[in-house]
Design a protein around this motif. Sequence first.
Motif, PDB file in Angstrom:
ATOM      1  N   HIS A  75     -11.724  -5.337 -11.758  1.00 11.20           N
ATOM      2  CA  HIS A  75     -12.670  -6.406 -11.421  1.00 11.20           C
ATOM      3  C   HIS A  75     -12.222  -7.149 -10.166  1.00 11.20           C
ATOM      4  O   HIS A  75     -13.038  -7.636  -9.400  1.00 11.20           O
ATOM      5  N   ILE A  76     -10.888  -7.206  -9.957  1.00  7.39           N
ATOM      6  CA  ILE A  76     -10.378  -7.875  -8.749  1.00  7.39           C
ATOM      7  C   ILE A  76     -10.704  -7.007  -7.533  1.00  7.39           C
ATOM      8  O   ILE A  76     -11.237  -7.490  -6.527  1.00  7.39           O
ATOM      9  N   ALA A  77     -10.411  -5.701  -7.637  1.00 13.22           N
ATOM     10  CA  ALA A  77     -10.659  -4.801  -6.510  1.00 13.22           C
ATOM     11  C   ALA A  77     -12.151  -4.767  -6.182  1.00 13.22           C
ATOM     12  O   ALA A  77     -12.535  -4.852  -5.009  1.00 13.22           O
ATOM     13  N   VAL A  78     -12.978  -4.681  -7.210  1.00 15.28           N
ATOM     14  CA  VAL A  78     -14.432  -4.620  -6.990  1.00 15.28           C
ATOM     15  C   VAL A  78     -14.904  -5.901  -6.309  1.00 15.28           C
ATOM     16  O   VAL A  78     -15.729  -5.885  -5.400  1.00 15.28           O
ATOM     17  N   ALA A  79     -14.347  -7.042  -6.734  1.00 14.56           N
ATOM     18  CA  ALA A  79     -14.729  -8.326  -6.127  1.00 14.56           C
ATOM     19  C   ALA A  79     -14.333  -8.351  -4.657  1.00 14.56           C
ATOM     20  O   ALA A  79     -15.038  -8.913  -3.824  1.00 14.56           O
ATOM     21  N   GLN A  80     -13.205  -7.716  -4.328  1.00 14.02           N
ATOM     22  CA  GLN A  80     -12.743  -7.760  -2.934  1.00 14.02           C
ATOM     23  C   GLN A  80     -13.490  -6.763  -2.047  1.00 14.02           C
ATOM     24  O   GLN A  80     -13.702  -7.000  -0.865  1.00 14.02           O
ATOM     25  N   GLU A  81     -13.892  -5.616  -2.646  1.00 13.56           N
ATOM     26  CA  GLU A  81     -14.537  -4.561  -1.842  1.00 13.56           C
ATOM     27  C   GLU A  81     -15.966  -4.895  -1.464  1.00 13.56           C
ATOM     28  O   GLU A  81     -16.518  -4.337  -0.525  1.00 13.56           O
ATOM     29  N   LEU A  84     -21.243  -8.955  -1.152  1.00 17.32           N
ATOM     30  CA  LEU A  84     -22.312  -9.738  -1.793  1.00 17.32           C
ATOM     31  C   LEU A  84     -22.312  -9.461  -3.280  1.00 17.32           C
ATOM     32  O   LEU A  84     -22.058  -8.326  -3.708  1.00 17.32           O
ATOM     33  N   PHE A  85     -22.640 -10.481  -4.049  1.00 18.13           N
ATOM     34  CA  PHE A  85     -22.669 -10.356  -5.507  1.00 18.13           C
ATOM     35  C   PHE A  85     -24.086 -10.730  -5.937  1.00 18.13           C
ATOM     36  O   PHE A  85     -24.503 -11.882  -5.804  1.00 18.13           O
ATOM     37  N   ALA A  86     -24.851  -9.736  -6.421  1.00 17.57           N
ATOM     38  CA  ALA A  86     -26.236 -10.018  -6.840  1.00 17.57           C
ATOM     39  C   ALA A  86     -26.374  -9.689  -8.315  1.00 17.57           C
ATOM     40  O   ALA A  86     -25.763  -8.729  -8.796  1.00 17.57           O
ATOM     41  N   VAL A  87     -27.152 -10.476  -9.036  1.00 17.58           N
ATOM     42  CA  VAL A  87     -27.360 -10.200 -10.460  1.00 17.58           C
ATOM     43  C   VAL A  87     -28.853 -10.259 -10.765  1.00 17.58           C
ATOM     44  O   VAL A  87     -29.525 -11.259 -10.475  1.00 17.58           O
ATOM     45  N   ALA A  88     -29.383  -9.169 -11.328  1.00 19.04           N
ATOM     46  CA  ALA A  88     -30.798  -9.116 -11.721  1.00 19.04           C
ATOM     47  C   ALA A  88     -30.959  -8.128 -12.884  1.00 19.04           C
ATOM     48  O   ALA A  88     -30.512  -6.999 -12.753  1.00 19.04           O
ATOM     49  N   PRO A  89     -31.539  -8.505 -13.957  1.00 20.16           N
ATOM     50  CA  PRO A  89     -31.937  -9.861 -14.279  1.00 20.16           C
ATOM     51  C   PRO A  89     -30.718 -10.694 -14.676  1.00 20.16           C
ATOM     52  O   PRO A  89     -29.828 -10.205 -15.355  1.00 20.16           O
ATOM     53  N   ALA A  90     -30.720 -11.960 -14.212  1.00 16.57           N
ATOM     54  CA  ALA A  90     -29.680 -12.893 -14.658  1.00 16.57           C
ATOM     55  C   ALA A  90     -30.233 -13.597 -15.896  1.00 16.57           C
ATOM     56  O   ALA A  90     -31.164 -14.393 -15.788  1.00 16.57           O
ATOM     57  N   THR A  91     -29.704 -13.251 -17.047  1.00 12.90           N
ATOM     58  CA  THR A  91     -30.210 -13.818 -18.302  1.00 12.90           C
ATOM     59  C   THR A  91     -29.703 -15.259 -18.475  1.00 12.90           C
ATOM     60  O   THR A  91     -28.776 -15.689 -17.768  1.00 12.90           O
ATOM     61  N   ALA A  92     -30.286 -15.972 -19.440  1.00 13.82           N
ATOM     62  CA  ALA A  92     -29.835 -17.346 -19.726  1.00 13.82           C
ATOM     63  C   ALA A  92     -28.348 -17.332 -20.086  1.00 13.82           C
ATOM     64  O   ALA A  92     -27.582 -18.216 -19.684  1.00 13.82           O
ATOM     65  N   THR A 108     -18.737 -10.899 -15.736  1.00 13.22           N
ATOM     66  CA  THR A 108     -18.366 -12.320 -15.659  1.00 13.22           C
ATOM     67  C   THR A 108     -16.950 -12.481 -15.077  1.00 13.22           C
ATOM     68  O   THR A 108     -16.652 -13.460 -14.394  1.00 13.22           O
ATOM     69  N   THR A 109     -16.090 -11.507 -15.335  1.00 12.77           N
ATOM     70  CA  THR A 109     -14.726 -11.562 -14.786  1.00 12.77           C
ATOM     71  C   THR A 109     -14.765 -11.335 -13.272  1.00 12.77           C
ATOM     72  O   THR A 109     -14.102 -12.050 -12.508  1.00 12.77           O
ATOM     73  N   ALA A 110     -15.578 -10.344 -12.859  1.00 16.31           N
ATOM     74  CA  ALA A 110     -15.701 -10.066 -11.414  1.00 16.31           C
ATOM     75  C   ALA A 110     -16.298 -11.280 -10.708  1.00 16.31           C
ATOM     76  O   ALA A 110     -15.919 -11.601  -9.582  1.00 16.31           O
ATOM     77  N   TYR A 111     -17.229 -11.975 -11.377  1.00 17.09           N
ATOM     78  CA  TYR A 111     -17.846 -13.175 -10.778  1.00 17.09           C
ATOM     79  C   TYR A 111     -16.763 -14.198 -10.408  1.00 17.09           C
ATOM     80  O   TYR A 111     -16.753 -14.760  -9.310  1.00 17.09           O
ATOM     81  N   LEU A 112     -15.822 -14.415 -11.340  1.00 17.05           N
ATOM     82  CA  LEU A 112     -14.774 -15.417 -11.070  1.00 17.05           C
ATOM     83  C   LEU A 112     -13.835 -14.976  -9.954  1.00 17.05           C
ATOM     84  O   LEU A 112     -13.276 -15.813  -9.243  1.00 17.05           O
ATOM     85  N   ALA A 113     -13.675 -13.654  -9.823  1.00 16.54           N
ATOM     86  CA  ALA A 113     -12.748 -13.156  -8.797  1.00 16.54           C
ATOM     87  C   ALA A 113     -13.422 -13.048  -7.430  1.00 16.54           C
ATOM     88  O   ALA A 113     -12.765 -12.793  -6.430  1.00 16.54           O
ATOM     89  N   PHE A 114     -14.735 -13.238  -7.401  1.00 11.47           N
ATOM     90  CA  PHE A 114     -15.502 -13.029  -6.166  1.00 11.47           C
ATOM     91  C   PHE A 114     -15.566 -14.318  -5.347  1.00 11.47           C
ATOM     92  O   PHE A 114     -15.796 -15.396  -5.901  1.00 11.47           O
ATOM     93  N   THR A 115     -15.405 -14.211  -4.009  1.00 13.21           N
ATOM     94  CA  THR A 115     -15.404 -15.433  -3.193  1.00 13.21           C
ATOM     95  C   THR A 115     -16.565 -15.494  -2.198  1.00 13.21           C
ATOM     96  O   THR A 115     -16.720 -16.485  -1.493  1.00 13.21           O
TER      97      THR A 115
END
Length: 403
Positions: A75-81, A84-92, A108-115
Amino acid sequence: MNVLLGVGGGIAAYKAAELARALMEGGARVQVVMTAAAQEFVRPLTFAALTGRKVITDLFSSASGDATLSSAVEHIAVAQENGLFAVAPATADLLAKFANGLADDFLTTAYLAFTGPVILAPAMNTNMWLHPATRENVKRLRDRGHRIVEPEEGYLACGMTGAGRLASPDAIARAVLAEGNRRSDLEGETVLVTAGPTQEPIDPVRYLTNRSSGKMGYAIAEAARARGARVILVSGPVHIQAPRDVTLVPVRTANEMRAAVLDRLDKATIIVKSAAVADFHVSRPPEQKIKKTAARLTLELDPTPDILSELGRRKGDRLLIGFAAETENLNREAHRKLETKNCDMIVGNLVGGALGFDSDENEVVLALRTGETVPVERASKRAIADRIFDEALRLRQALHARQ
Ligand code: PMT
């Protein structure tokens, strides 16, 4: 442009396949991450076939296929590579987890590691979308600078009609690709931003100042940096953290701000003067604390140097953006200051109410050298900062085309 596309568990998950295709047609490289719930609606194979890449389905599955220790930190590597981080559908559920920083699966883990920039396209039942909890989560995510591609009104899978239907895949793809292009549209520029108040000493322990928190100017600095600019942030005394990777030049008085700006003028290609500079200072502040002896104290004030006007006289081919904080006649005053201070744009800010000083959101009008007035509706200061740069770049093109 590398896009990490998160797919949440809603009936609209099938539309994410169309979104993945539209992103790839727009030139993006797409890595899909599906939540467990999403896989109940669409098979990962659909996305793998469309993107030509293995879909990440859980925290311990690897895009490269081997369940090793390296897959556990993927998840760290994916966040760095990915840029852009897009989510669809983004549920409640996903919006709530992102808003609160919960990290219990890969997405959700990748989201936190993404800048980098985050674009969320919510889809859910109308009542869930309108629920105060979801409204609060959306507000927090917006305040964090994330883009929300608003759901549409229409007939929903639950049988209700109302807001909550996923925006069209084309509209989401356009928002994602536009954000990707924005990422680098200030590359090669040096943006000099002034922010915060100035403090003008009355004596060694007292000073004159105003209510500026620095939030607007710091959001401008952050937006410029995120879009690839080198950023010099000349800041009066504030209590907020400077954005990452900007050169911070702390100052106190209007005279110090003037010196700091003029010293760096040669480097700047764009100047944004959002600071609330004191208009007056005490002519000769005493060296000792003023004693409480007389019934009345009269302070003699002199005008401070008008830094923006001086920049207007020396602007050359730089883009010069000033602000106007007004309590009335906003459009008229913004255009007047545009002319008298020789700016390319004035950001008119109605102050004195809930917005402007020290608020997280703002609402402004942009008075442009072309004579146009562009209203920018209420949004987070970070989103307003991006609109200022969008319009500034459009303006520069229009001015060049005229020459
Ligand atoms: O910091 P925040 O709490 O987020 O609040 C944001 C803000 C309200 C401070 C900001 O949005 C804003 O409106 N900034 C301009 C405040 C101001 O001083 O406005 P003004 O109309 O008095 O000044 C007009 C312009 O001249 C401004 O660009 C100002 O930076 C500049 N100026 C003013 C006086 C002076 N001596 N030198 C200047 O350069």
